[in-house]
Design an enzyme around this catalytic site. Structure first.
Site, PDB file in Angstrom:
ATOM      1  N   CYS A 168     -45.034  -2.632   3.162  1.00 13.85           N
ATOM      2  CA  CYS A 168     -45.348  -3.945   3.259  1.00 13.85           C
ATOM      3  C   CYS A 168     -46.219  -4.437   1.805  1.00 13.85           C
ATOM      4  CB  CYS A 168     -46.246  -4.093   4.512  1.00 13.85           C
ATOM      5  SG  CYS A 168     -47.309  -5.647   4.543  1.00 13.85           S
ATOM      6  N   ASP A 222     -42.800   0.252   6.264  1.00 19.54           N
ATOM      7  CA  ASP A 222     -41.742  -0.463   7.196  1.00 19.54           C
ATOM      8  C   ASP A 222     -40.369   0.104   7.451  1.00 19.54           C
ATOM      9  OD1 ASP A 222     -43.289  -2.988   7.495  1.00 19.54           O
ATOM     10  OD2 ASP A 222     -42.900  -3.770   5.604  1.00 19.54           O
ATOM     11  N   SER A 281     -21.433   6.591  -3.625  1.00 18.45           N
ATOM     12  CA  SER A 281     -22.507   6.807  -2.820  1.00 18.45           C
ATOM     13  C   SER A 281     -23.757   7.519  -3.081  1.00 18.45           C
ATOM     14  CB  SER A 281     -21.725   7.560  -1.518  1.00 18.45           C
ATOM     15  OG  SER A 281     -21.278   8.878  -1.816  1.00 18.45           O
ATOM     16  N   HIS A 340     -39.514  -7.992   4.184  1.00 19.14           N
ATOM     17  CA  HIS A 340     -38.241  -7.519   4.718  1.00 19.14           C
ATOM     18  C   HIS A 340     -37.057  -8.239   4.190  1.00 19.14           C
ATOM     19  CE1 HIS A 340     -41.130  -5.828   7.555  1.00 19.14           C
ATOM     20  NE2 HIS A 340     -40.458  -5.628   8.593  1.00 19.14           N
ATOM     21  N   GLU A 341     -37.396  -9.524   4.097  1.00 21.75           N
ATOM     22  CA  GLU A 341     -36.318 -10.336   3.812  1.00 21.75           C
ATOM     23  C   GLU A 341     -35.564 -10.216   2.310  1.00 21.75           C
ATOM     24  OE1 GLU A 341     -38.594 -12.588   6.860  1.00 21.75           O
ATOM     25  OE2 GLU A 341     -39.040 -11.371   5.064  1.00 21.75           O
TER      26      GLU A 341
END
Length: 154
Positions: free
Chosen positions: A52, A59, A76, A93-94
């Protein structure tokens, strides 16, 4: 049988330290051996973490990335290191979700890409973030991402 050209890779097969953050992470690509064939590549990161930006608390998210390659495939190991580089990165988050998707689009120029980022709740509210580049190519089999809406995920 297709043989992938790995000559331009610097991370695969090497001992590699975790990047300090996403800005320092190196994402690598290899040529697709099946150009002209529409197929979906899926990466699932069920233990994604970031911080955060306000509190520094961790998070957690379950991230699913689907894409239809054009000329390039993401390597990968470099993707894994890139995703892990968010572990000490503070962002909402976004921002994390869309930054991941846009970085992959910039690297690969895929025919299509989508991200589903299913964030676990903090403060009692789960935040799920979805984005895609547009409509998937016609005729592509696109499986459900398989992550249920939050109900004590597991």
């Amino acid at each position: 049988m297709t043989k992938t050209d790995v000559s331009g890779l610097s991370l695969l097969g090497q001992k590699t330290d975790l990047p300090a953050g996403p800005e320092e992470a190196v994402l690598e690509r290899v040529p697709s051996g099946h150009q002209g064939t529409n197929f979906v590549v899926r990466f699932t990161a069920p233990e994604f973490t970031s911080l955060c930006p306000m509190t520094g608390q961790p998070d957690f998210a379950h991230i699913v990335i689907d894409y239809v390659p054009d000329e390039w495939l993401v390597e990968s190991k470099s993707l894994k290191l890139f995703l892990h580089s968010f572990r000490n990165h503070g962002a909402f988050h976004e921002d994390c979700s869309i930054d991941i998707a846009k970085r992959l689009v910039d690297l690969l120029a895929p025919k299509w890409l989508r991200i589903g980022a299913y964030w676990y709740p903090r403060g009692g509210i789960p935040i799920d973030v979805f984005w895609q580049t547009g409509a998937p190519p016609e005729g592509v089999w696109l499986p459900d991402q398989g992550v249920q809406p939050y109900r004590g995920r597991g």
